[in-house]
Every structure is written in structure tokens, then in C-alpha cells.
Design an enzyme around this catalytic site. Sequence first.
Site, PDB file in Angstrom:
ATOM      1  N   LYS A  14       0.825  -1.220   0.000  1.00 33.02           N
ATOM      2  CA  LYS A  14       0.000   0.000   0.000  1.00 33.02           C
ATOM      3  C   LYS A  14       0.855   1.263   0.000  1.00 33.02           C
ATOM      4  CE  LYS A  14      -1.430  -0.787   4.795  1.00 33.02           C
ATOM      5  NZ  LYS A  14      -0.198  -0.332   5.408  1.00 33.02           N
ATOM      6  N   ARG A  86      -7.690   1.753  10.616  1.00 33.27           N
ATOM      7  CA  ARG A  86      -7.059   0.482  10.962  1.00 33.27           C
ATOM      8  C   ARG A  86      -8.031  -0.441  11.683  1.00 33.27           C
ATOM      9  NH1 ARG A  86      -1.712   1.068   9.425  1.00 33.27           N
ATOM     10  NH2 ARG A  86      -0.389  -0.497  10.348  1.00 33.27           N
ATOM     11  N   ARG A 125      12.547  -5.715   3.686  1.00 32.39           N
ATOM     12  CA  ARG A 125      12.257  -4.318   3.312  1.00 32.39           C
ATOM     13  C   ARG A 125      13.292  -3.330   3.853  1.00 32.39           C
ATOM     14  NH1 ARG A 125       6.310  -1.931   4.142  1.00 32.39           N
ATOM     15  NH2 ARG A 125       6.703  -2.250   6.352  1.00 32.39           N
TER      16      ARG A 125
END
Length: 215
Positions: A14, A86, A125
Site C-alpha cells: 500500500k 485500521r 524491506r
Amino acid sequence: MRDIILIAPPAAGKGTQAKLLSSKYQIPHISTGDLLRAASGELGDIVKHTMESGALVSDDLVLKLLEERITKEDCQNGYILDGFPRNVSQAESYMKLLEKLNKPLGDVIYLDASKEVTQKRIVGRLSCPTCGAVYNDQIDESKPKKFGTCDKCNGPLSKRSDDNLETFEKRYQTFMNETYPLVNYFKSKGKLFTIGSGISKERTLSEIEKIINRG
Ligand code: AMP
């Protein structure tokens, strides 16, 4: 263009999609994770501790930061929400906030990715704190050209302190328990679009564009 809400498990892409959309459509990318990471002082310490545990930061704090951000001038023509809402309670508060600001709800896009895929993305990442570019040292096509250095601005790359296997498990559980119910919440409002995100980032972007530019 109105608001675009991206919902996805941790590291499903995202942030990457939000950045691509933001630069193409010239609307702000609002990541509540980034807003929280920017908190400083005593508040910053509390936030950091919560983020590293994989749990969610309090709704009140996140809503306050969000309202401050979306009422800025540059959000007039729309914005992309990455990491908010969330949970259902944040979604309900957001609906009330839109009502107060006299704005309609835009499109909600769910990027559906498996646990295996997101785990691999999270463990490798790396990101550039200077320009925000994101890389992955476990995925060949996403590795930086030079180890530990940003291809775009030459800055040193860093690893988020919550990008590790242990925190991933907790964040994934938090997603399934608290965030996933948003899929049905927005479906019931006729606002939900789902995209399988096992595809390349270019194809995911073009699927998102088909949704936001539909007639
Ligand atoms: P992200 O950068 O979206 O992966 O978020 C990293 C962490 O920031 C999460 O695991 C939460 O601890 C916190 N966080 C981000 N957005 C929210 C939100 N909308 N509500 C509560 N906590 C959040």
C-alpha cells in the site's frame, strides 16, 4: 478526485501504491505510520514502543493527527490514506469527520496478499529516510543497485525497527483481528474494491487506476 483509502496486510504494497498514485495524480500521500513515526519527545517514545510491539496506537491520537493533516490546503482536491482506518471504530470516526467537513467518502481499495508473500516482503524491506524510496534485499527485482544505498538519492538505506519476523506475526494478527473487518464494513457501504496483489506493482497500479477513473 476524492479520498482513496488503501487497506492491506502489512507490506502488501500500500505504501508503494500510495506513492505512485500521489506522484501521478498530484494529491498527498498520508501514511498514519509516517505521521506517528514523526512524533517526538515523550509522545514519540510511547508511540515507538507501541509500534515495535506490533499493536495499534490509540484511536484518539491517530484521529487527531489525521484531522490536522486532511484539513490542510493541499488535501482540498483529494488524498490517499495509507494505514488508516485500521479498525472499525476508526472508520466510524472517519465517516463522522467527513460529515463534519461536508465531504463524501471516496473509494476504498483492498489489496489482497497472502501471509507468505507479505512476510517475505517485510523481512527484506529497506527504505530511504531521505527520499522515501523502498527496496527489498530478498527480492531480486527490488534490490538497490548498490548494497545499502538509495538508487535515487544516494542516501543510506535503513530498516524499520518493526520490520522483523517477531513483530510481523503480531502485526499480521492485529491486521486479521482489527483491520480485516473493514472489508465487510466498506462492502456494506458499496465502497469496496478488491485487487489481488500477487501481481507486479505496475499491474496493481493500473488496476487501481481503472477503479478510480471509472465513469
Ligand atoms: P504502517 O507504517 O502503516 O505499517 O504502521 C506501522 C505501525 O504504526 C502500526 O503497526 C501501528 O502500531 C501504527 N499505526 C499506523 N497507522 C495506525 C492507525 N491508523 N491506528 C493505530 N496505529 C497505527
